[in-house]
Design a protein around this motif. Sequence first.
Motif, PDB file in Angstrom:
ATOM      1  N   ASP A  51       0.809  -1.224   0.000  1.00 54.53           N
ATOM      2  CA  ASP A  51       0.000   0.000   0.000  1.00 54.53           C
ATOM      3  C   ASP A  51       0.842   1.275   0.000  1.00 54.53           C
ATOM      4  OD1 ASP A  51       1.151  -0.210   2.426  1.00 54.53           O
ATOM      5  OD2 ASP A  51      -0.697  -0.125   3.604  1.00 54.53           O
TER       6      ASP A  51
ATOM      7  N   ARG B  86       6.052  -9.415 -12.338  1.00 51.52           N
ATOM      8  CA  ARG B  86       5.297  -9.269 -13.579  1.00 51.52           C
ATOM      9  C   ARG B  86       4.437 -10.498 -13.863  1.00 51.52           C
ATOM     10  NH1 ARG B  86      10.024  -6.466 -15.318  1.00 51.52           N
ATOM     11  NH2 ARG B  86      10.889  -8.464 -15.932  1.00 51.52           N
TER      12      ARG B  86
ATOM     13  N   ARG C 112       1.669   4.875 -20.093  1.00 51.71           N
ATOM     14  CA  ARG C 112       0.209   4.757 -20.101  1.00 51.71           C
ATOM     15  C   ARG C 112      -0.511   6.089 -20.314  1.00 51.71           C
ATOM     16  NH1 ARG C 112      -2.079   0.123 -17.234  1.00 51.71           N
ATOM     17  NH2 ARG C 112      -0.999  -1.618 -18.235  1.00 51.71           N
TER      18      ARG C 112
ATOM     19  N   TYR D 258       7.162   2.186  -2.783  1.00 53.53           N
ATOM     20  CA  TYR D 258       6.464   1.891  -4.028  1.00 53.53           C
ATOM     21  C   TYR D 258       5.503   0.723  -3.856  1.00 53.53           C
ATOM     22  CZ  TYR D 258       9.302   4.797  -7.191  1.00 53.53           C
ATOM     23  OH  TYR D 258       9.886   5.834  -7.863  1.00 53.53           O
ATOM     24  N   THR D 259       4.384   0.781  -4.537  1.00 55.44           N
ATOM     25  CA  THR D 259       3.511  -0.376  -4.701  1.00 55.44           C
ATOM     26  C   THR D 259       3.714  -0.879  -6.133  1.00 55.44           C
ATOM     27  OG1 THR D 259       1.650   0.826  -5.667  1.00 55.44           O
ATOM     28  CG2 THR D 259       1.792   0.804  -3.251  1.00 55.44           C
ATOM     29  N   PRO D 260       3.218  -2.059  -6.462  1.00 56.77           N
ATOM     30  CA  PRO D 260       3.344  -2.509  -7.861  1.00 56.77           C
ATOM     31  C   PRO D 260       2.757  -1.476  -8.825  1.00 56.77           C
ATOM     32  CG  PRO D 260       2.625  -4.327  -6.480  1.00 56.77           C
ATOM     33  CD  PRO D 260       2.626  -3.102  -5.607  1.00 56.77           C
ATOM     34  N   GLN D 261       1.670  -0.811  -8.441  1.00 59.76           N
ATOM     35  CA  GLN D 261       1.046   0.173  -9.333  1.00 59.76           C
ATOM     36  C   GLN D 261       1.884   1.452  -9.417  1.00 59.76           C
ATOM     37  OE1 GLN D 261      -0.698  -1.323  -6.729  1.00 59.76           O
ATOM     38  NE2 GLN D 261      -1.469  -2.858  -8.167  1.00 59.76           N
ATOM     39  N   THR D 262       2.281   1.991  -8.269  1.00 60.08           N
ATOM     40  CA  THR D 262       2.982   3.282  -8.313  1.00 60.08           C
ATOM     41  C   THR D 262       4.387   3.141  -8.889  1.00 60.08           C
ATOM     42  OG1 THR D 262       3.734   3.093  -6.011  1.00 60.08           O
ATOM     43  CG2 THR D 262       1.656   4.261  -6.399  1.00 60.08           C
TER      44      THR D 262
ATOM     45  N   SER E 233       5.118   1.065 -11.413  1.00 59.28           N
ATOM     46  CA  SER E 233       5.007   0.878 -12.860  1.00 59.28           C
ATOM     47  C   SER E 233       4.424   2.085 -13.566  1.00 59.28           C
ATOM     48  CB  SER E 233       4.126  -0.337 -13.172  1.00 59.28           C
ATOM     49  OG  SER E 233       4.623  -1.470 -12.515  1.00 59.28           O
ATOM     50  N   PHE E 234       3.558   2.815 -12.885  1.00 57.27           N
ATOM     51  CA  PHE E 234       2.829   3.892 -13.553  1.00 57.27           C
ATOM     52  C   PHE E 234       2.912   5.182 -12.744  1.00 57.27           C
ATOM     53  CE2 PHE E 234       0.650  -0.125 -14.564  1.00 57.27           C
ATOM     54  CZ  PHE E 234       1.067  -0.205 -15.883  1.00 57.27           C
TER      55      PHE E 234
ATOM     56  N   GLU F  52      -0.200   6.667 -11.232  1.00 58.70           N
ATOM     57  CA  GLU F  52      -0.711   6.053  -9.996  1.00 58.70           C
ATOM     58  C   GLU F  52      -0.032   6.673  -8.773  1.00 58.70           C
ATOM     59  OE1 GLU F  52      -3.134   3.917  -9.786  1.00 58.70           O
ATOM     60  OE2 GLU F  52      -3.228   2.736 -11.632  1.00 58.70           O
TER      61      GLU F  52
ATOM     62  N   GLN G  98      -1.754   8.966  -5.745  1.00 62.33           N
ATOM     63  CA  GLN G  98      -1.611   8.763  -4.306  1.00 62.33           C
ATOM     64  C   GLN G  98      -1.131  10.042  -3.613  1.00 62.33           C
ATOM     65  OE1 GLN G  98       1.125   5.673  -2.888  1.00 62.33           O
ATOM     66  NE2 GLN G  98      -0.186   5.338  -1.090  1.00 62.33           N
TER      67      GLN G  98
END
Length: 835
Positions: free
Chosen positions: A194, A208, A385, A740-744, A746-747, A750, A754
């Motif tokens: 999170d 991945r 993205r 970092y989260t997996p989302q933040t 990579s993108f 994101e 946050q």
Amino acid sequence: MLGKATAALLGLGSLARAVAVPQDNASATTSARVPNSTSSPGSYVPSAADLASGCANIGRVAASFARTPESRTATSFQVDSKIAYDCLASIPLEKEPALDFLFELSKFVQFQSTITYLARPPANSGQDPMDILGGLTDIYNSVDSGSITSWNELETRVDALLSGCHEGHLYVAWPLPSLINFRSPFSLMDLSPDGKQASRVYVASDVRASSSTFRPSEITQIDGEDVVTAIERLTYYEASQSPDTRWNAAFQSQNPPKLGSFYARPRYPGANTFTLTFQNGTTTEYRYTATALWQSESNIWSVLTTGQAIWDRVINVDPNTRSSRGSGASRLRTRALEEFRKRKLNNEQLDETFRRLEKRQSGSNTPPPQSQLVRYNSTFPDTPRVRPYIQDINQVVGGYFMADYAGDDSKTAIIDITGFAPDDPNGRFPTHAVQAAVELFLAEAQRRGMQQLIIDVRGNGGGYVNMGYDLYKQLFPNSDPYSGNRIRYHPASLRIAEAFTQLIDQDVINGLIQAIGGGMGENLSNAQANAYQVASYASLSGLDQFLNLDKDGNKFNTFNDFFGPQNIYGDKFTSILTYDLNNLLAVGDLSYDVTGYGDRASYRNRSPPFTPENVILVTDGVCASTCGIFSEFLRNQQRIRTVVVGGRPNGEPSAAVGGTRGAQVIQHTAHMLNFVQIVENNFTPRDAAEQQEWNNIFPRPFKLNIPEAAVNWKDNIRRADPTETPLQFYLEAADCRLYYTPQTLSFSHELWAQVDRLAWGNETDCAVGSLKNATVVTGDANGVPISIGSNGDTGFNSGYGDTPQLTGDKIIDTAKFIWYGVRNSLGASGGRRGY
Ligand SMILES: *[C@@H]1O[C@H](CO)[C@@H](O)[C@H](O)[C@H]1NC(C)=O
Ligand SMILES: *[C@@H]1O[C@H](CO)[C@@H](O)[C@H](O)[C@H]1NC(C)=O
Ligand SMILES: *[C@@H]1O[C@H](CO)[C@@H](O)[C@H](O)[C@H]1NC(C)=O
Ligand SMILES: *[C@@H]1O[C@H](CO)[C@@H](O)[C@H](O)[C@H]1NC(C)=O
Ligand SMILES: *[C@@H]1O[C@H](CO)[C@@H](O)[C@H](O)[C@H]1NC(C)=O
Ligand SMILES: *[C@@H]1O[C@H](CO)[C@@H](O)[C@H](O)[C@H]1NC(C)=O
Ligand SMILES: *[C@@H]1O[C@H](CO)[C@@H](O)[C@H](O)[C@H]1NC(C)=O
């Protein structure tokens, strides 16, 4: 006046390096003061037979690679890490040229502005004591006495010494990592579910591949050692002062795109294999590989079949004398420079200045209209993205509106700037293009009624200093940016300053400004163009009384007011210098005026597009050089709140600006040698004694094929700090820390979402700190910075300075050599015998 060789050198960018130093068995015995190696516990030592066959074995791989179709376009090929290291370790050195190089390097590092601070770091700076001159003396003596006989070992040990200083502006661009470097089979990622719970380390390809049926297991050990300790050890020699920023260097990221130093190893990792142990109990062994330089037009490995051949044809090649022996040498040089350039810890101002001069003389210096300097709604490398509303043609900066891609009524705008210079050194009108993109973006933001701004500087290692000033001034047009710079005193700096001040005096400056006019000046005479070149070096050096202002923005009355020296921290420095932003010669980039000055003076009356409490600066700790200057303006002058992402999983505060906060880098070959040449072309020593002194104090060309070396030249000193400590010796905590989260990871959008929620939405706490409390305090009640650093020694470095020192008779022949300053200052510090 400076000639073609100089012009060629000006094409070279400035560089910084990241190095993981290999386990080197020999180093354990030869000197007590060489930092511990980074790699453990593996320690591969080639046998005599391994050494004899290493390079020839690479040659065999190269011969079969040459027969593949890839070889026509490839720039490298893969070899086994063992034979690659066998080859590197077999490269000998010859004493005389190696000693000569160390001697010249020792002369040059005395221009490192913080050399005394590094030897005796201030409390709480988090910096281990590093006695650069003492360390170089040890290495010199080890070569002299025959205990270092390997060129690879020399590179590695000098590298460890300089890298242990964690100063991104201090480096040597070595040839060997460009010839052969190493890699792991995969990258790592450091992720939290999170952004608030401490992160854990994963294999990137596992992350991945993660799905409903496969959950990656975190890494708990590397080579049997706790993963956190192992990665701290791996990243110890990274360039950033902050251990959390160094930690981040190990991992893959998207913005900026990088694979990380766990994957990319400039030097031998210490072993040919490694093991990972996962949380699920599995332990797996993996093999490192190596890549070797490939030149499609000729197979260099058919010649470099022994370590001796590499020494003869690649290393022991004097770049100043064109020799046919230099097989691969010049290509290697170019490649080493390119690799270092990628790190962007540059001062590219001079290169740009000369490009402009050339263009101006050819009549093509006029920047195109703004509309041709920017692109709307096109892809940007750091954010696959989402597309920025606008970007400059060189893809330095992207400006986004959250509402455009989120489809909501967000009032948040984003500026994403991962450097203050293009990756491509041939980028067109880089400063103008960024200025235009930012200006058009801010105008659109105001038109759309945007209220909040996120500035994302992740990965920003600096670039053009004036671009940093300009971005600040576009955001806060009526604020005067303050950066108090100073240069270390050295007898050579004094001589150079006297020369520049005499050559480029107020009359010459006035005449040039008049001739150059608004900056295009196609009609400069040759004499004016020559004077302009000298003025450019004078400006770059900061060593001209008439091209600097004092800390209050006034001209210096006398040379002594300007040059000092001032006695501070047991060392000597010039007075505090500031840029004369209204003087186009002092700013160093013709036809480009910083917003609020010169032709753009009227911008000063514009109102700021955002209020400071509605601006957030996001870093990953990698914010260095020009980025350090820019963030100091934001934070210290506007109280902008900061977010730092990543770092060691310890739940403690972490520095927002973790890289060097030095205000300028100077290179040995591209810059310093030209300063010296200007002095020697225009002035003659009074007598033999003065000639002798010049020879002692002035740096001379490296006679080995070492592409470049650099030092931090200017300190940045906060006005409120009575101790005048260079800012990199303070690690100032970000207001909010996230993982970092997996989302933040990579993108970027994101992460921005946050940050937006944390600053202006319904999310409250960060992993550490909060953005909701808008009272940003920089420093103590008097504004003196407060450092979260510990008292040095993270346990990976034996620590130059706190182990026994050599006695005076072992120092490099001091009769022909100046150890300026450190000798005395070390002598005064408790328990250490000094130089
Ligand atoms: C270092 O080298 C020596 C002799 O070459 C050897 O005896 C010793 O085991 C090596 N040490 C390590 C840690 O490999
Ligand atoms: C343990 O986790 C690692 C990393 O995710 C994975 O490669 C491996 O297959 C797992 N082992 C078992 C037995 O599930
Ligand atoms: C931006 O480009 C994309 C892809 O070409 C397109 O779908 C989108 O409508 C464009 N947006 C704007 C605002 O022009
Ligand atoms: C340069 O010379 C040309 C031709 O003599 C002249 O038209 C032009 O005005 C001059 N430019 C400047 C800046 O003096
Ligand atoms: C925060 O706001 C978002 C919408 O902006 C909403 O989806 C979410 O449920 C809210 N969270 C809390 C804890 O209120
Ligand atoms: C805001 O920060 C200050 C200084 O750290 C602290 O004293 C104060 O309690 C904080 N206020 C809130 C509402 O968190
Ligand atoms: C580093 O070297 C010193 C001195 O040899 C030693 O005491 C210390 O344990 C070493 N640290 C590590 C982490 O290996």
